[in-house]
Design a protein around this motif. Sequence first.
Motif, PDB file in Angstrom:
ATOM      1  N   ILE A 182       1.982  -0.366   3.720  1.00  0.00           N
ATOM      2  CA  ILE A 182       1.147  -0.361   4.923  1.00  0.00           C
ATOM      3  C   ILE A 182       1.920  -0.831   6.151  1.00  0.00           C
ATOM      4  CG2 ILE A 182      -1.005  -0.586   3.621  1.00  0.00           C
ATOM      5  CD1 ILE A 182      -1.138  -3.523   4.698  1.00  0.00           C
ATOM      6  N   ARG A 191       1.583  -0.567  10.553  1.00  0.00           N
ATOM      7  CA  ARG A 191       1.151  -1.818  11.191  1.00  0.00           C
ATOM      8  C   ARG A 191       1.824  -1.935  12.556  1.00  0.00           C
ATOM      9  NH1 ARG A 191       0.979  -7.036   7.302  1.00  0.00           N
ATOM     10  NH2 ARG A 191       0.673  -7.963   9.366  1.00  0.00           N
ATOM     11  N   LYS A 203      -4.884  -3.292   3.308  1.00  0.00           N
ATOM     12  CA  LYS A 203      -4.977  -3.951   4.612  1.00  0.00           C
ATOM     13  C   LYS A 203      -5.780  -5.246   4.497  1.00  0.00           C
ATOM     14  CE  LYS A 203      -6.723  -3.134   9.328  1.00  0.00           C
ATOM     15  NZ  LYS A 203      -7.946  -3.935   9.410  1.00  0.00           N
ATOM     16  N   GLU A 211      -4.469  -8.973   5.195  1.00  0.00           N
ATOM     17  CA  GLU A 211      -5.119  -9.807   6.217  1.00  0.00           C
ATOM     18  C   GLU A 211      -5.542 -11.151   5.632  1.00  0.00           C
ATOM     19  OE1 GLU A 211      -7.019  -6.584   9.335  1.00  0.00           O
ATOM     20  OE2 GLU A 211      -8.172  -7.057   7.519  1.00  0.00           O
ATOM     21  N   LEU A 216      -3.565  -1.163  13.611  1.00  0.00           N
ATOM     22  CA  LEU A 216      -2.835   0.042  13.213  1.00  0.00           C
ATOM     23  C   LEU A 216      -2.148   0.656  14.425  1.00  0.00           C
ATOM     24  CD1 LEU A 216      -4.966  -0.376  10.932  1.00  0.00           C
ATOM     25  CD2 LEU A 216      -5.027   2.082  10.728  1.00  0.00           C
ATOM     26  N   LEU A 242      -7.811   4.563   8.606  1.00  0.00           N
ATOM     27  CA  LEU A 242      -8.007   3.905   7.319  1.00  0.00           C
ATOM     28  C   LEU A 242      -8.689   4.838   6.324  1.00  0.00           C
ATOM     29  CD1 LEU A 242      -9.290   0.383   8.421  1.00  0.00           C
ATOM     30  CD2 LEU A 242      -7.048   0.939   7.456  1.00  0.00           C
TER      31      LEU A 242
END
Length: 152
Positions: free
Chosen positions: A79, A83, A112, A116, A125, A131
């Motif tokens: 991911i 980011r 994600k 987090e 993003l 997403l």
Amino acid sequence: MMSANGWSRRGLLAGTAVLTAGGAAAREDRLVDGVVILIDSNEPYVMGHAISYSANLAKHFADKGARLLIEVVANGKGIDVFRADKTPLVEPLATLRQSLPNLTYSMCASSKAIAEAKEQVSIQLISGASLVPFGIGRVVDLQLKGWAYIHA
């Protein structure tokens, strides 16, 4: 020797061969609807390869006169590619997306949320990324629709 329905063994085998050959030819001639590329690593060279794969595939199919849908799915540590605070590829990703209207960037929402919680931050993003509930689920959904799969 003829069967009860009038087909000989040789006739059945020949018919099967014709149908099989026709099926193979049809598969070869079928245009690929799409390619899904999975990134599950935050290694810069892996992320870079996935991006170059996208560009090369788009060019390859455009040279054949075919339109190819491409979706890059980021999952797990991958991911980082989408980011805003971590990707080393903001500019190349934006440029590629502008030049390839059939390119989609998707990030795993589950990965994600895990990142987090672990990092105690809200992850933003990059522009153009969206997403999906589960990255691997998205990959399988696309494969079941006939998309080719590449693991970066």
